[in-house]
Design an enzyme around this catalytic site. Structure first.
Site, PDB file in Angstrom:
ATOM      1  N   ILE A 144      -3.951  10.783  11.571  1.00 42.08           N
ATOM      2  CA  ILE A 144      -2.882  11.220  10.678  1.00 42.08           C
ATOM      3  C   ILE A 144      -3.528  11.820   9.432  1.00 42.08           C
ATOM      4  CG2 ILE A 144      -0.794  10.485   9.448  1.00 42.08           C
ATOM      5  CD1 ILE A 144      -0.715   9.955  12.523  1.00 42.08           C
ATOM      6  N   TYR A 154     -13.761  -1.304  12.014  1.00 42.61           N
ATOM      7  CA  TYR A 154     -12.355  -0.898  11.840  1.00 42.61           C
ATOM      8  C   TYR A 154     -11.574  -1.135  13.137  1.00 42.61           C
ATOM      9  CZ  TYR A 154      -8.353   2.163  10.778  1.00 42.61           C
ATOM     10  OH  TYR A 154      -7.085   2.680  10.576  1.00 42.61           O
ATOM     11  N   ASN A 183       1.414  -2.334   5.453  1.00 42.64           N
ATOM     12  CA  ASN A 183       0.747  -1.041   5.655  1.00 42.64           C
ATOM     13  C   ASN A 183      -0.653  -0.976   5.050  1.00 42.64           C
ATOM     14  OD1 ASN A 183       0.687   2.108   5.836  1.00 42.64           O
ATOM     15  ND2 ASN A 183       0.510   1.665   3.647  1.00 42.64           N
ATOM     16  N   LYS A 242      -8.287  -3.530  13.711  1.00 45.07           N
ATOM     17  CA  LYS A 242      -6.980  -3.019  14.122  1.00 45.07           C
ATOM     18  C   LYS A 242      -6.527  -3.629  15.457  1.00 45.07           C
ATOM     19  CE  LYS A 242      -5.926  -0.620  10.543  1.00 45.07           C
ATOM     20  NZ  LYS A 242      -4.733  -0.959   9.731  1.00 45.07           N
ATOM     21  N   SER A 287      -3.805   0.774  15.141  1.00 52.16           N
ATOM     22  CA  SER A 287      -4.388   2.120  15.242  1.00 52.16           C
ATOM     23  C   SER A 287      -4.754   2.418  16.694  1.00 52.16           C
ATOM     24  CB  SER A 287      -5.667   2.203  14.393  1.00 52.16           C
ATOM     25  OG  SER A 287      -6.372   3.385  14.693  1.00 52.16           O
ATOM     26  N   VAL A 311      -3.622  -7.255  -1.275  1.00 53.71           N
ATOM     27  CA  VAL A 311      -3.200  -8.056  -0.112  1.00 53.71           C
ATOM     28  C   VAL A 311      -4.262  -9.055   0.353  1.00 53.71           C
ATOM     29  CG1 VAL A 311      -1.521  -6.358   0.727  1.00 53.71           C
ATOM     30  CG2 VAL A 311      -3.891  -6.271   1.569  1.00 53.71           C
ATOM     31  N   GLY A 356       0.840  -1.208   0.000  1.00 53.47           N
ATOM     32  CA  GLY A 356       0.000   0.000   0.000  1.00 53.47           C
ATOM     33  C   GLY A 356       0.865   1.243   0.000  1.00 53.47           C
ATOM     34  N   THR A 395       1.487   3.505  -2.354  1.00 53.15           N
ATOM     35  CA  THR A 395       1.274   4.525  -3.391  1.00 53.15           C
ATOM     36  C   THR A 395       0.938   5.901  -2.821  1.00 53.15           C
ATOM     37  OG1 THR A 395      -1.025   3.835  -3.569  1.00 53.15           O
ATOM     38  CG2 THR A 395       0.533   2.886  -5.158  1.00 53.15           C
TER      39      THR A 395
END
Ligand code: NAD
Length: 243
Positions: free
Chosen positions: A184, A151, A86, A155, A138, A60, A13, A15
């Site tokens: 972030i 989520y 990632n 995590k 996270s 992935v 990941g 990019t």
């Protein structure tokens, strides 16, 4: 300055966001870096922007593709020292609104994808009995977050992949750690309202949101020899944020 000269690193990941910043940070430290993306043109573009050796296509969630790619990178470069798992996704949904499809996609990407990457990395690193793996947990996985149950669960699982894999792989000279970023500023969080951002800043002792570079530098430390006696840890990169 951290020195990763002669090391070969893979970032999934890579990019954009944290992945791209990590690829850059590892290149700056002298590593030969391969990054992956889901789209060939974007992966190649990002590799060129980061100074990486290659940008390859990888989803992935496809365990076989992950295994083949990781084996290929190790073969081509003669070694694989660093793997940063990632790639990840985040989609908010209140409890009553959670669809099965959201559960499946989130778990397949964040948990399945991380697991496939760690498995393939361990296989490739086992031969030389050395290596460092970092996975992306996270702050939400540690404390929970309203509207982010799926989520957060994914995590929390990622953090425990790091803790468990570290226990299995330590005697093989392979270290596994997780970083747990706070909020972030990347594409992943670009949908946050100004109010939500201000609320997070107010809860952060260091008084700002994080940058992709904040996380990349911590990852670079964890994969370097400066962290030679650190494994199985979940390192908060969050300015002190407690949700
Ligand atoms: P981002 O959305 O900018 O980047 C995520 C990357 O993962 C993209 O390159 C995307 O293409 C890739 N990806 C998604 N699904 C994939 C798949 N199935 N196969 C391959 N690649 C895939 O997000 P980011 O903010 O840079 O986040 C990177 C990681 O950090 C994620 O795992 C995320 O959950 C985690 N994280 C981010 C934050 C934050 O506030 N941004 C906080 C905590 C954790």
């Amino acid at each position: 300055m951290t020195d990763l000269t002669g090391r070969v690193a893979l970032v999934t990941g890579g990019t954009r966001g944290i992945g791209l910043a990590t690829a850059r940070a590892l290149v700056e430290a002298g590593a030969t870096v391969v990054l992956t993306g889901r789209d060939e043109a974007r992966a190649k573009e990002a590799a060129s922007a980061a100074g990486a050796a290659a940008g390859l296509v990888l989803d992935v969630t496809d365990a076989k593709a992950v295994s083949t790619l990781v084996r290929g990178v190790a073969k081509e470069h003669g070694r694989l020292d660093v793997v940063v798992a990632n790639a990840g996704i985040m989609e908010d949904a209140l409890l009553g609104m959670i669809r099965e499809e959201l559960v499946d996609t989130t778990l397949a990407t964040n948990v399945g994808g991380t697991l496939h990457t760690v498995q393939a990395a361990a296989r490739a690193m086992m031969r030389k009995k050395t290596g460092a793996i970092v996975v992306l947990a996270s702050v939400v996985g540690q404390y929970g977050s309203a509207g982010q149950t799926v989520y957060a669960a994914s995590k929390a699982a990622v953090a425990n992949i790091a803790r468990s894999a570290a226990k299995e792989l330590g005697r093989s000279g392979i270290r596994v750690n997780a970083v747990a970023p706070g909020v972030i500023e990347t594409d992943l969080t670009s949908g946050l309202s100004d109010e939500a951002k201000a609320d997070n800043v107010a809860k952060t002792p260091l008084g700002r949101l994080g940058t992709a570079e904040d996380v990349a530098k911590a990852i670079r430390f964890l994969v370097s020899d400066d962290a030679a006696f650190i494994t199985g840890q979940v390192l908060g990169i969050d300015g002190g944020l407690v949700l």
